[in-house]
Design a protein around this motif. Structure first.
Motif, mmCIF file in Angstrom:
data_model
loop_
_atom_site.group_PDB
_atom_site.id
_atom_site.type_symbol
_atom_site.label_atom_id
_atom_site.label_comp_id
_atom_site.label_asym_id
_atom_site.label_seq_id
_atom_site.Cartn_x
_atom_site.Cartn_y
_atom_site.Cartn_z
ATOM 1 N N GLY A 88 0.767 -1.240 0.000
ATOM 2 C CA GLY A 88 0.000 0.000 0.000
ATOM 3 C C GLY A 88 0.794 1.283 0.000
ATOM 4 O O GLY A 88 0.208 2.361 0.129
ATOM 5 N N ASN A 89 2.115 1.217 -0.162
ATOM 6 C CA ASN A 89 2.916 2.440 -0.109
ATOM 7 C C ASN A 89 2.666 3.332 -1.318
ATOM 8 O O ASN A 89 2.415 2.868 -2.426
ATOM 9 C CB ASN A 89 4.411 2.075 -0.059
ATOM 10 C CG ASN A 89 5.288 3.258 0.226
ATOM 11 O OD1 ASN A 89 5.248 3.828 1.306
ATOM 12 N ND2 ASN A 89 6.105 3.652 -0.747
ATOM 13 N N ARG A 90 2.715 4.650 -1.079
ATOM 14 C CA ARG A 90 2.715 5.648 -2.147
ATOM 15 C C ARG A 90 3.947 6.520 -1.963
ATOM 16 O O ARG A 90 4.239 6.950 -0.846
ATOM 17 C CB ARG A 90 1.457 6.525 -2.107
ATOM 18 C CG ARG A 90 0.268 6.018 -2.924
ATOM 19 C CD ARG A 90 -0.182 4.649 -2.585
ATOM 20 N NE ARG A 90 -1.401 4.260 -3.314
ATOM 21 C CZ ARG A 90 -2.025 3.122 -3.091
ATOM 22 N NH1 ARG A 90 -1.585 2.259 -2.202
ATOM 23 N NH2 ARG A 90 -3.120 2.821 -3.782
ATOM 24 N N SER A 91 4.679 6.789 -3.038
ATOM 25 C CA SER A 91 5.940 7.522 -2.934
ATOM 26 C C SER A 91 5.836 8.900 -3.579
ATOM 27 O O SER A 91 4.867 9.213 -4.263
ATOM 28 C CB SER A 91 7.074 6.710 -3.575
ATOM 29 O OG SER A 91 6.822 6.485 -4.949
ATOM 30 N N ASP A 92 6.865 9.718 -3.326
ATOM 31 C CA ASP A 92 6.943 11.085 -3.871
ATOM 32 C C ASP A 92 5.676 11.881 -3.573
ATOM 33 O O ASP A 92 5.133 12.576 -4.438
ATOM 34 C CB ASP A 92 7.216 11.065 -5.376
ATOM 35 C CG ASP A 92 8.608 10.564 -5.704
ATOM 36 O OD1 ASP A 92 9.508 10.752 -4.865
ATOM 37 O OD2 ASP A 92 8.803 9.987 -6.783
ATOM 38 N N VAL A 93 5.227 11.795 -2.323
ATOM 39 C CA VAL A 93 3.980 12.444 -1.911
ATOM 40 C C VAL A 93 4.292 13.814 -1.314
ATOM 41 O O VAL A 93 5.132 13.932 -0.417
ATOM 42 C CB VAL A 93 3.228 11.568 -0.890
ATOM 43 C CG1 VAL A 93 1.984 12.276 -0.372
ATOM 44 C CG2 VAL A 93 2.867 10.227 -1.516
ATOM 45 N N HIS A 94 3.605 14.848 -1.783
ATOM 46 C CA HIS A 94 3.777 16.206 -1.261
ATOM 47 C C HIS A 94 2.824 16.471 -0.102
ATOM 48 O O HIS A 94 3.181 17.138 0.863
ATOM 49 C CB HIS A 94 3.581 17.232 -2.373
ATOM 50 C CG HIS A 94 4.587 17.100 -3.473
ATOM 51 N ND1 HIS A 94 5.813 17.721 -3.428
ATOM 52 C CD2 HIS A 94 4.570 16.382 -4.624
ATOM 53 C CE1 HIS A 94 6.501 17.415 -4.513
ATOM 54 N NE2 HIS A 94 5.770 16.599 -5.249
ATOM 55 N N TRP A 95 1.599 15.947 -0.205
ATOM 56 C CA TRP A 95 0.645 16.037 0.889
ATOM 57 C C TRP A 95 -0.403 14.935 0.745
ATOM 58 O O TRP A 95 -0.620 14.398 -0.353
ATOM 59 C CB TRP A 95 -0.020 17.410 0.967
ATOM 60 C CG TRP A 95 -0.667 17.927 -0.283
ATOM 61 C CD1 TRP A 95 -0.139 18.818 -1.171
ATOM 62 C CD2 TRP A 95 -1.973 17.587 -0.794
ATOM 63 N NE1 TRP A 95 -1.024 19.053 -2.200
ATOM 64 C CE2 TRP A 95 -2.157 18.319 -1.994
ATOM 65 C CE3 TRP A 95 -3.001 16.765 -0.353
ATOM 66 C CZ2 TRP A 95 -3.320 18.232 -2.753
ATOM 67 C CZ3 TRP A 95 -4.166 16.656 -1.103
ATOM 68 C CH2 TRP A 95 -4.309 17.401 -2.278
ATOM 69 N N ALA A 96 -1.019 14.591 1.876
ATOM 70 C CA ALA A 96 -2.084 13.586 1.894
ATOM 71 C C ALA A 96 -3.137 14.028 2.895
ATOM 72 O O ALA A 96 -2.809 14.626 3.931
ATOM 73 C CB ALA A 96 -1.534 12.221 2.266
ATOM 74 N N PHE A 195 -8.012 21.720 6.175
ATOM 75 C CA PHE A 195 -8.544 23.028 5.822
ATOM 76 C C PHE A 195 -8.893 22.985 4.320
ATOM 77 O O PHE A 195 -7.983 22.942 3.482
ATOM 78 C CB PHE A 195 -7.518 24.132 6.061
ATOM 79 C CG PHE A 195 -7.051 24.239 7.477
ATOM 80 C CD1 PHE A 195 -7.959 24.292 8.521
ATOM 81 C CD2 PHE A 195 -5.700 24.288 7.775
ATOM 82 C CE1 PHE A 195 -7.540 24.409 9.843
ATOM 83 C CE2 PHE A 195 -5.262 24.396 9.088
ATOM 84 C CZ PHE A 195 -6.183 24.460 10.119
ATOM 85 N N PRO A 196 -10.194 22.991 3.952
ATOM 86 C CA PRO A 196 -10.551 22.913 2.531
ATOM 87 C C PRO A 196 -9.910 24.012 1.690
ATOM 88 O O PRO A 196 -9.620 23.793 0.514
ATOM 89 C CB PRO A 196 -12.077 23.048 2.547
ATOM 90 C CG PRO A 196 -12.476 22.580 3.899
ATOM 91 C CD PRO A 196 -11.376 23.009 4.829
ATOM 92 N N GLN A 197 -9.671 25.179 2.279
ATOM 93 C CA GLN A 197 -9.089 26.261 1.495
ATOM 94 C C GLN A 197 -7.605 26.028 1.217
ATOM 95 O O GLN A 197 -7.036 26.665 0.337
ATOM 96 C CB GLN A 197 -9.278 27.615 2.204
ATOM 97 C CG GLN A 197 -8.530 27.766 3.510
ATOM 98 C CD GLN A 197 -9.333 27.270 4.716
ATOM 99 O OE1 GLN A 197 -10.225 26.458 4.565
ATOM 100 N NE2 GLN A 197 -9.024 27.793 5.897
ATOM 101 N N ARG A 198 -6.991 25.100 1.943
ATOM 102 C CA ARG A 198 -5.565 24.838 1.741
ATOM 103 C C ARG A 198 -5.327 23.668 0.796
ATOM 104 O O ARG A 198 -4.321 23.616 0.105
ATOM 105 C CB ARG A 198 -4.912 24.569 3.100
ATOM 106 C CG ARG A 198 -3.412 24.382 3.014
ATOM 107 C CD ARG A 198 -2.746 24.513 4.359
ATOM 108 N NE ARG A 198 -1.306 24.470 4.238
ATOM 109 C CZ ARG A 198 -0.475 24.856 5.177
ATOM 110 N NH1 ARG A 198 -0.945 25.340 6.312
ATOM 111 N NH2 ARG A 198 0.818 24.767 4.992
ATOM 112 N N PHE A 199 -6.262 22.717 0.802
ATOM 113 C CA PHE A 199 -6.147 21.542 -0.053
ATOM 114 C C PHE A 199 -7.395 21.455 -0.919
ATOM 115 O O PHE A 199 -8.479 21.770 -0.467
ATOM 116 C CB PHE A 199 -6.000 20.273 0.779
ATOM 117 C CG PHE A 199 -4.807 20.294 1.700
ATOM 118 C CD1 PHE A 199 -3.549 19.944 1.235
ATOM 119 C CD2 PHE A 199 -4.942 20.657 3.033
ATOM 120 C CE1 PHE A 199 -2.458 19.965 2.076
ATOM 121 C CE2 PHE A 199 -3.862 20.680 3.884
ATOM 122 C CZ PHE A 199 -2.605 20.338 3.399
ATOM 123 N N PRO A 200 -7.278 20.977 -2.149
ATOM 124 C CA PRO A 200 -8.449 20.893 -3.039
ATOM 125 C C PRO A 200 -9.464 19.861 -2.572
ATOM 126 O O PRO A 200 -9.160 18.980 -1.810
ATOM 127 C CB PRO A 200 -7.845 20.497 -4.387
ATOM 128 C CG PRO A 200 -6.514 19.913 -4.084
ATOM 129 C CD PRO A 200 -6.042 20.559 -2.818
#
Length: 200
Positions: A88-96, A195-200
């Motif tokens: 289940g790993n995901r790499s090169d992630v900027h945010w989750a 915060f919805p305004q910070r993330f889509p």
């Protein structure tokens, strides 16, 4: 070796986490990964992230997983391999971001560089399968269907993870550039309310 973890708490609810591992002068072999695990309530059912996806990927198995905005239900982050194992790993992630049915959530954002993550209803211990010991019984014959999902989400936030290897068979070690042999590892991430305004 020693691990140092530093927390900085801000008034708007954001937590900055910095972690450093000092393995010493003569590290003993390669690490499987360096990171942290959080246990979250099972009500978090959806995860979306900016990074490689949508399917699982690892440092030496991620060329077909493109960087973008990906969505997945937690239950679909699970890969039902025949035998329980790392997954289940995901790499090169900027945010989750993990959210529940009301849209309330928790977000993780990398500091200075991307991170890796997984979000599963199984702990690391659930997925471990011991190496066979001569003359001893063990649970190598466990199947994934023997596991019961936990009423929790295990969120792994990792700085680095070893590659999978297995170029010519499942027992081949990862190439040297995908093994964690350094004496020092460090990373940082923000942990915050969604915060919805910070993330889509």
């Amino acid at each position: 070796g020693t691990i140092t973890v530093r927390y900085e708490v801000y008034g708007d609810g954001i937590l900055l986490v910095r972690s450093r591992l000092e393995r010493g002068v003569a590290p003993n072999g390669a690490l499987p990964k360096f990171g942290m695990t959080m246990v979250l309530p099972a009500r978090y059912q959806l995860v979306y992230w900016m990074g490689r996806g949508p399917f699982e990927n690892y440092p030496d198995r991620n060329r077909a997983a493109f960087i973008g905005l990906h969505y997945q239900f937690i239950k679909n982050m699970v890969v039902p391999y025949i035998r329980p194992q790392e997954q289940g790993n995901r790499s090169d992630v900027h945010w989750a971001v993990l959210v529940d049915s009301t849209g309330t959530g928790i977000a993780v954002q990398g500091v200075e560089r991307p991170f890796q993550f997984s979000a599963l209803p199984y702990s690391v211990a659930d997925l471990q399968c011991p190496v066979r010991a001569l003359g001893q019984r063990n649970d190598l014959n466990r199947h994934f269907s023997d596991l019961t999902p936990r009423r929790a989400v295990y969120l792994d936030i990792d700085a680095v993870q070893m590659g999978l290897g297995g170029d010519d068979s499942w027992w081949t070690r990862p190439h040297k550039q995908y093994r964690l042999l350094e004496q020092r590892y460090e990373y940082a991430f923000y942990l915050m309310p969604y915060f919805p305004q910070r993330f889509p």
